[in-house]
Design a protein around this motif. Structure first.
Motif, PDB file in Angstrom:
ATOM      1  N   TRP A  32       0.808  -1.216   0.000  1.00 33.29           N
ATOM      2  CA  TRP A  32       0.000   0.000   0.000  1.00 33.29           C
ATOM      3  C   TRP A  32       0.843   1.269   0.000  1.00 33.29           C
ATOM      4  O   TRP A  32       0.386   2.296  -0.521  1.00 33.29           O
ATOM      5  CB  TRP A  32      -0.927   0.005   1.214  1.00 33.29           C
ATOM      6  N   TYR A  33       2.014   1.231   0.585  1.00 32.76           N
ATOM      7  CA  TYR A  33       2.794   2.460   0.727  1.00 32.76           C
ATOM      8  C   TYR A  33       4.069   2.467  -0.104  1.00 32.76           C
ATOM      9  O   TYR A  33       4.903   3.353   0.061  1.00 32.76           O
ATOM     10  CB  TYR A  33       3.152   2.675   2.203  1.00 32.76           C
ATOM     11  N   GLN A  34       4.225   1.486  -0.988  1.00 33.16           N
ATOM     12  CA  GLN A  34       5.369   1.480  -1.894  1.00 33.16           C
ATOM     13  C   GLN A  34       4.947   1.109  -3.309  1.00 33.16           C
ATOM     14  O   GLN A  34       5.181   1.876  -4.237  1.00 33.16           O
ATOM     15  CB  GLN A  34       6.434   0.496  -1.384  1.00 33.16           C
ATOM     16  N   PHE A  35       4.316  -0.048  -3.463  1.00 32.55           N
ATOM     17  CA  PHE A  35       3.934  -0.475  -4.809  1.00 32.55           C
ATOM     18  C   PHE A  35       2.844   0.411  -5.401  1.00 32.55           C
ATOM     19  O   PHE A  35       2.959   0.876  -6.546  1.00 32.55           O
ATOM     20  CB  PHE A  35       3.474  -1.933  -4.776  1.00 32.55           C
ATOM     21  N   VAL A  36       1.772   0.671  -4.654  1.00 38.49           N
ATOM     22  CA  VAL A  36       0.637   1.432  -5.190  1.00 38.49           C
ATOM     23  C   VAL A  36       1.040   2.860  -5.561  1.00 38.49           C
ATOM     24  O   VAL A  36       0.764   3.315  -6.685  1.00 38.49           O
ATOM     25  CB  VAL A  36      -0.539   1.406  -4.197  1.00 38.49           C
ATOM     26  N   PRO A  37       1.689   3.644  -4.687  1.00 34.96           N
ATOM     27  CA  PRO A  37       2.067   5.010  -5.113  1.00 34.96           C
ATOM     28  C   PRO A  37       3.092   5.025  -6.249  1.00 34.96           C
ATOM     29  O   PRO A  37       3.044   5.922  -7.112  1.00 34.96           O
ATOM     30  CB  PRO A  37       2.633   5.634  -3.836  1.00 34.96           C
ATOM     31  N   GLN A  38       3.995   4.062  -6.272  1.00 32.08           N
ATOM     32  CA  GLN A  38       4.946   4.019  -7.381  1.00 32.08           C
ATOM     33  C   GLN A  38       4.252   3.719  -8.697  1.00 32.08           C
ATOM     34  O   GLN A  38       4.570   4.316  -9.734  1.00 32.08           O
ATOM     35  CB  GLN A  38       6.025   2.969  -7.086  1.00 32.08           C
ATOM     36  N   LEU A  39       3.293   2.790  -8.671  1.00 30.62           N
ATOM     37  CA  LEU A  39       2.550   2.461  -9.881  1.00 30.62           C
ATOM     38  C   LEU A  39       1.741   3.660 -10.362  1.00 30.62           C
ATOM     39  O   LEU A  39       1.695   3.957 -11.568  1.00 30.62           O
ATOM     40  CB  LEU A  39       1.636   1.269  -9.608  1.00 30.62           C
ATOM     41  N   LEU A  40       1.110   4.396  -9.438  1.00 36.97           N
ATOM     42  CA  LEU A  40       0.327   5.568  -9.819  1.00 36.97           C
ATOM     43  C   LEU A  40       1.223   6.681 -10.355  1.00 36.97           C
ATOM     44  O   LEU A  40       0.883   7.345 -11.347  1.00 36.97           O
ATOM     45  CB  LEU A  40      -0.462   6.071  -8.608  1.00 36.97           C
ATOM     46  N   VAL A  44      -2.124  14.847 -12.780  1.00 37.06           N
ATOM     47  CA  VAL A  44      -1.117  15.678 -12.116  1.00 37.06           C
ATOM     48  C   VAL A  44      -1.304  15.635 -10.605  1.00 37.06           C
ATOM     49  O   VAL A  44      -0.334  15.523  -9.830  1.00 37.06           O
ATOM     50  CB  VAL A  44      -1.184  17.124 -12.641  1.00 37.06           C
ATOM     51  N   MET A  45      -2.553  15.709 -10.164  1.00 34.12           N
ATOM     52  CA  MET A  45      -2.830  15.645  -8.734  1.00 34.12           C
ATOM     53  C   MET A  45      -2.432  14.282  -8.162  1.00 34.12           C
ATOM     54  O   MET A  45      -1.879  14.185  -7.057  1.00 34.12           O
ATOM     55  CB  MET A  45      -4.311  15.927  -8.480  1.00 34.12           C
ATOM     56  N   ILE A  46      -2.685  13.206  -8.923  1.00 36.07           N
ATOM     57  CA  ILE A  46      -2.298  11.862  -8.460  1.00 36.07           C
ATOM     58  C   ILE A  46      -0.778  11.751  -8.355  1.00 36.07           C
ATOM     59  O   ILE A  46      -0.242  11.192  -7.385  1.00 36.07           O
ATOM     60  CB  ILE A  46      -2.874  10.793  -9.407  1.00 36.07           C
ATOM     61  N   ALA A  47      -0.065  12.281  -9.353  1.00 37.28           N
ATOM     62  CA  ALA A  47       1.401  12.211  -9.326  1.00 37.28           C
ATOM     63  C   ALA A  47       1.973  12.998  -8.155  1.00 37.28           C
ATOM     64  O   ALA A  47       2.917  12.557  -7.487  1.00 37.28           O
ATOM     65  CB  ALA A  47       1.974  12.726 -10.644  1.00 37.28           C
ATOM     66  N   LEU A  48       1.396  14.188  -7.867  1.00 35.70           N
ATOM     67  CA  LEU A  48       1.885  14.984  -6.749  1.00 35.70           C
ATOM     68  C   LEU A  48       1.549  14.333  -5.412  1.00 35.70           C
ATOM     69  O   LEU A  48       2.331  14.403  -4.458  1.00 35.70           O
ATOM     70  CB  LEU A  48       1.286  16.391  -6.821  1.00 35.70           C
ATOM     71  N   ALA A  49       0.381  13.686  -5.331  1.00 42.67           N
ATOM     72  CA  ALA A  49       0.001  13.034  -4.075  1.00 42.67           C
ATOM     73  C   ALA A  49       0.777  11.748  -3.842  1.00 42.67           C
ATOM     74  O   ALA A  49       0.937  11.314  -2.692  1.00 42.67           O
ATOM     75  CB  ALA A  49      -1.505  12.745  -4.082  1.00 42.67           C
ATOM     76  N   ALA A  50       1.289  11.122  -4.903  1.00 42.55           N
ATOM     77  CA  ALA A  50       2.004   9.858  -4.752  1.00 42.55           C
ATOM     78  C   ALA A  50       3.354  10.041  -4.065  1.00 42.55           C
ATOM     79  O   ALA A  50       3.854   9.112  -3.411  1.00 42.55           O
ATOM     80  CB  ALA A  50       2.197   9.205  -6.122  1.00 42.55           C
ATOM     81  N   VAL A  51       3.948  11.246  -4.182  1.00 46.63           N
ATOM     82  CA  VAL A  51       5.273  11.464  -3.585  1.00 46.63           C
ATOM     83  C   VAL A  51       5.205  11.436  -2.062  1.00 46.63           C
ATOM     84  O   VAL A  51       5.943  10.670  -1.410  1.00 46.63           O
ATOM     85  CB  VAL A  51       5.889  12.774  -4.112  1.00 46.63           C
ATOM     86  N   PRO A  52       4.359  12.246  -1.392  1.00 44.15           N
ATOM     87  CA  PRO A  52       4.269  12.103   0.079  1.00 44.15           C
ATOM     88  C   PRO A  52       3.685  10.765   0.511  1.00 44.15           C
ATOM     89  O   PRO A  52       3.965  10.295   1.623  1.00 44.15           O
ATOM     90  CB  PRO A  52       3.359  13.264   0.495  1.00 44.15           C
ATOM     91  N   TRP A  53       2.880  10.153  -0.353  1.00 44.37           N
ATOM     92  CA  TRP A  53       2.338   8.826  -0.043  1.00 44.37           C
ATOM     93  C   TRP A  53       3.480   7.799   0.092  1.00 44.37           C
ATOM     94  O   TRP A  53       3.443   6.910   0.934  1.00 44.37           O
ATOM     95  CB  TRP A  53       1.369   8.430  -1.155  1.00 44.37           C
ATOM     96  N   MET A  54       4.494   7.937  -0.755  1.00 42.43           N
ATOM     97  CA  MET A  54       5.656   7.040  -0.652  1.00 42.43           C
ATOM     98  C   MET A  54       6.563   7.400   0.518  1.00 42.43           C
ATOM     99  O   MET A  54       7.239   6.544   1.088  1.00 42.43           O
ATOM    100  CB  MET A  54       6.488   7.097  -1.952  1.00 42.43           C
ATOM    101  N   LEU A  55       6.590   8.686   0.901  1.00 42.43           N
ATOM    102  CA  LEU A  55       7.597   9.151   1.851  1.00 42.43           C
ATOM    103  C   LEU A  55       7.191   8.965   3.310  1.00 42.43           C
ATOM    104  O   LEU A  55       7.951   8.418   4.111  1.00 42.43           O
ATOM    105  CB  LEU A  55       7.913  10.624   1.573  1.00 42.43           C
ATOM    106  N   PHE A  56       5.996   9.403   3.704  1.00 38.91           N
ATOM    107  CA  PHE A  56       5.670   9.530   5.126  1.00 38.91           C
ATOM    108  C   PHE A  56       5.013   8.309   5.768  1.00 38.91           C
ATOM    109  O   PHE A  56       5.402   7.937   6.885  1.00 38.91           O
ATOM    110  CB  PHE A  56       4.775  10.765   5.334  1.00 38.91           C
TER     111      PHE A  56
END
Length: 652
Positions: free
Chosen positions: A476-484, A541-553
């Motif tokens: 949920w916090y690595q594969f999914v945001p990276q795929l998005l 664009v919103m999904i790509a920007l949201a995926a970065v903190p999703w992977m980080l925090f």
């Protein structure tokens, strides 16, 4: 065996030492014989000159003697007073030809001209006694007067490395010495020949047993290396070995230990015991001669953790296929196939030989070359090239305006058939005016599609690893945001490429991707490919920007929470125990939140930047002549090309 090898070594060392001494003596005798042969004439001539000078003091026999007045005065004085004849002397020897002039000048200055130097007119190549090398030397003889002159000349000879040899004044003694030197040379030559034969026999006997001895030494070395990895038991009566082995090899190891016990006649049998441990086992991939080179390529970049998906399985196809994509030519592929088949058919012959660096690399990768050649032939048929020459297998859908096609590179071709070329690229594009616009568009778009596909394959491998390890955090916090993140940018670009091909549109995809971030609300105009594209791009664009903190925090904080819960449960479990056990448990479960957060931040930045750089790196396939396309895409693209690129002068 050790005693025998020691004896042979001692014998060979002694033989080599004696041989060197004999060669040195032989070289010295050769030089001495040369001195006896060449100085006898000069010495006798000088002696006759001195006799004449004593009988006739006023007569000058040789004009060269005028340059040595002091020596002539000593000769004249010796003729008057015979008691001073002992002060006259001479030195004979050999000097290096290149140092002869310097040697003569220094002798002249040291004796103030009170000497007579005579050298042979022709230099000879002789073996130097000190180095054993062939050196060009000349024979010389120096006449002087006085003990001080003798000492000076001796020191100068030692400085120049001059070999001095005794030379008798009497002619009879000279003849006897020549005979003696010749006899000793013959004896030394016979002794040297005998030594060579003896060493040859010793080396022949060594050659017969060398392979057997090498095998024994290697086995013994392997035994000691294995023993060095063992540890001594507390009782100091047995050795303990700890290691990892594949599960399926456990029966084989037990059988080997039993056979070793029987063969060694040991009274104690070996014990094989499986130890339960929390350590992660090392990664082991069972390979063969076909898969081993591909696995080595993957291991050069990194080894997967235990029970993770092995990328080497996919590399067997992707690595040679990408080579074929860059160098597709079925003529070149046939040449590579011939070389690979030769190495495979002769592998038993090459395995038993010691190959050079280049040949070792080629032989180790013979199966890689085989697959590269097969894929290269396939892509070569798609590119329709045989050693860079197009081959007209079927009828082309395009024709020239003139019979000799002289205007094809200036005004283009004429499309006369709506049917696409049956397989691969239409050879009519080669050499035409519109070749570069057509092929470059196809190359670049196909390279992006292949790059995004392979990046998604890598993400799927990470999903398989997370699913196998039952790790919801990684999913949920690595594969999914990276795929998005990947597919909201470059997956969307791949979708636009396919839609543009299907519609035959003239939309500028560069403009679409750039202004997708710079001006999301700006109308697309003629670059719009489907309804609602503007709103869809804003969402991506919103999904790509949201995926970065999703992977980080989330992942570091989740791990810290799980650690706190685990430690709280452990502490409750040891309330009845001692304080030492609680401290040990806390030490085992040591958790550093800062380190994990920094690691996750590095991983996030690496993925975001790597997504862009890795996708761009696939454009190297285009740079190295990416003409690849699947047959159906080629048919479709050839059919749509007339709609996409039409001009007044020809078809693009």
């Amino acid at each position: 065996m050790v005693m025998k090898l020691t004896e042979l070594e001692t014998e060979l060392l002694e033989s080599n030492c004696n041989s060197e001494k004999l060669k040195r003596s032989y070289s010295e005798l050769m030089e001495m014989g040369l001195v006896l042969h060449k100085t006898s004439t000069s010495f006798n001539s000088a002696r006759r000159t001195a006799d004449i000078q004593r009988r006739q003091p006023d007569l000058i026999v040789d004009a060269e003697d005028v340059n040595h007045p002091f020596l002539l005065e000593q000769v004249h004085e010796a003729s008057i007073n015979p008691s001073k004849q002992a002060q006259l002397g001479f030195v004979a020897g050999l000097v290096v030809n290149s140092k002869c002039h310097s040697f003569e000048r220094i002798l002249f200055h040291a004796t103030r001209g009170n000497m007579y130097f005579k050298r042979s007119t022709q230099a000879d190549f002789v073996a130097d006694p000190a180095s054993g090398e062939q050196v060009e030397k000349v024979v010389f003889i120096v006449f002087f007067a006085g003990e001080r002159a003798r000492l000076k000349i001796t020191k100068i000879c030692e400085t120049f490395g001059v070999n001095r040899y005794p030379f008798p004044e009497d002619s009879a003694r000279q003849g006897l010495m020549k005979v003696e030197v010749s006899t000793r040379l013959s004896e030394l030559q016979a002794t040297l020949n005998s030594g060579v034969v003896h060493r040859q026999n010793v080396f022949t006997n060594l050659g017969y047993n060398l392979d057997h001895w090498i095998g024994m030494v290697r086995r013994e070395k392997a035994v000691y290396c294995a023993l060095n990895m063992l540890s001594v038991d507390v009782t100091s009566k047995c050795l303990v070995a700890e290691g990892w082995c594949p599960v399926k090899t456990k029966p084989q190891i037990q059988d080997a230990l039993q056979r070793a016990t029987v063969d060694s006649n040991s009274q104690l049998s070996s014990i094989f015991h499986v130890v339960q441990t929390k350590e992660s086992p090392p990664t082991f991939y069972e390979t063969n001669k076909f898969t081993a080179p591909f696995q080595e390529i993957v291991n050069a970049y990194g080894v997967a953790r235990y029970q993770e998906a092995n990328p080497g399985c996919f590399t067997i196809v992707t690595f040679p296929f990408l080579f074929a994509v860059m160098f597709g030519d079925w003529g070149h592929g046939i040449a590579l196939l011939s070389a690979a088949l030769y190495l495979i058919l002769k592998e038993n012959h090459f395995e038993s030989k010691k190959l050079g660096d280049f040949m070792t690399m080629a032989f180790g990768g013979r199966y890689i070359i085989l697959l590269m050649s097969i894929f290269s032939i396939y892509t070569g048929f798609i590119y329709n090239e045989f050693f860079s020459v197009p081959i007209f297998i079927w009828d082309s859908a395009y024709s020239c305006r003139e019979n000799d096609c002289s205007d094809a590179s200036r005004i283009g071709l004429v499309k006369w058939s709506e049917l696409p070329y049956p397989f691969g690229l239409d050879p009519a594009w080669h050499g035409s005016r519109t070749e570069l616009p057509f092929t470059n568009s196809l190359k670049m778009k196909m390279s992006v599609l292949m790059g995004v596909s392979q990046l998604n394959l890598g993400l799927m491998l990470s999903w398989w690893n997370a699913d196998f390890n039952h790790s919801k955090l990684d999913f949920w916090y690595q594969f999914v945001p990276q795929l998005l993140f990947l597919n909201s940018l470059f997956g969307y670009l791949s979708m636009l490429i396919v839609i543009k091909w299907c519609q035959g549109s003239k939309a500028d995809l560069y403009h679409v991707m750039i202004y997708m971030f710079l001006s999301p609300s700006e109308p697309l105009g003629e670059n719009q490919l489907f309804w609602g594209q503007n709103y869809f791009q804003r969402m991506l664009v919103m999904i790509a920007l949201a995926a970065v903190p999703w992977m980080l925090f989330p992942k570091p904080f989740k791990l810290r929470k799980l650690h706190e819960q685990r430690m709280q449960g452990r502490i409750y479990g040891v309330l009845g125990g001692s304080d030492t056990e609680s401290v040990d448990l806390e030490h085992e479960e040591e958790f550093n939140f800062n380190e994990i957060f920094v690691h996750q931040m590095i991983h996030t930045i690496e993925f975001v930047l790597g997504t862009v750089s890795n996708t761009a790196s696939y454009l190297r396939l285009w740079a190295l002549r990416f003409n690849f396309c699947f047959p159906l895409i080629c048919k479709f693209y050839n059919r749509k090309a007339s709609k996409c690129y039409k001009s007044s002068k020809g078809v693009k």
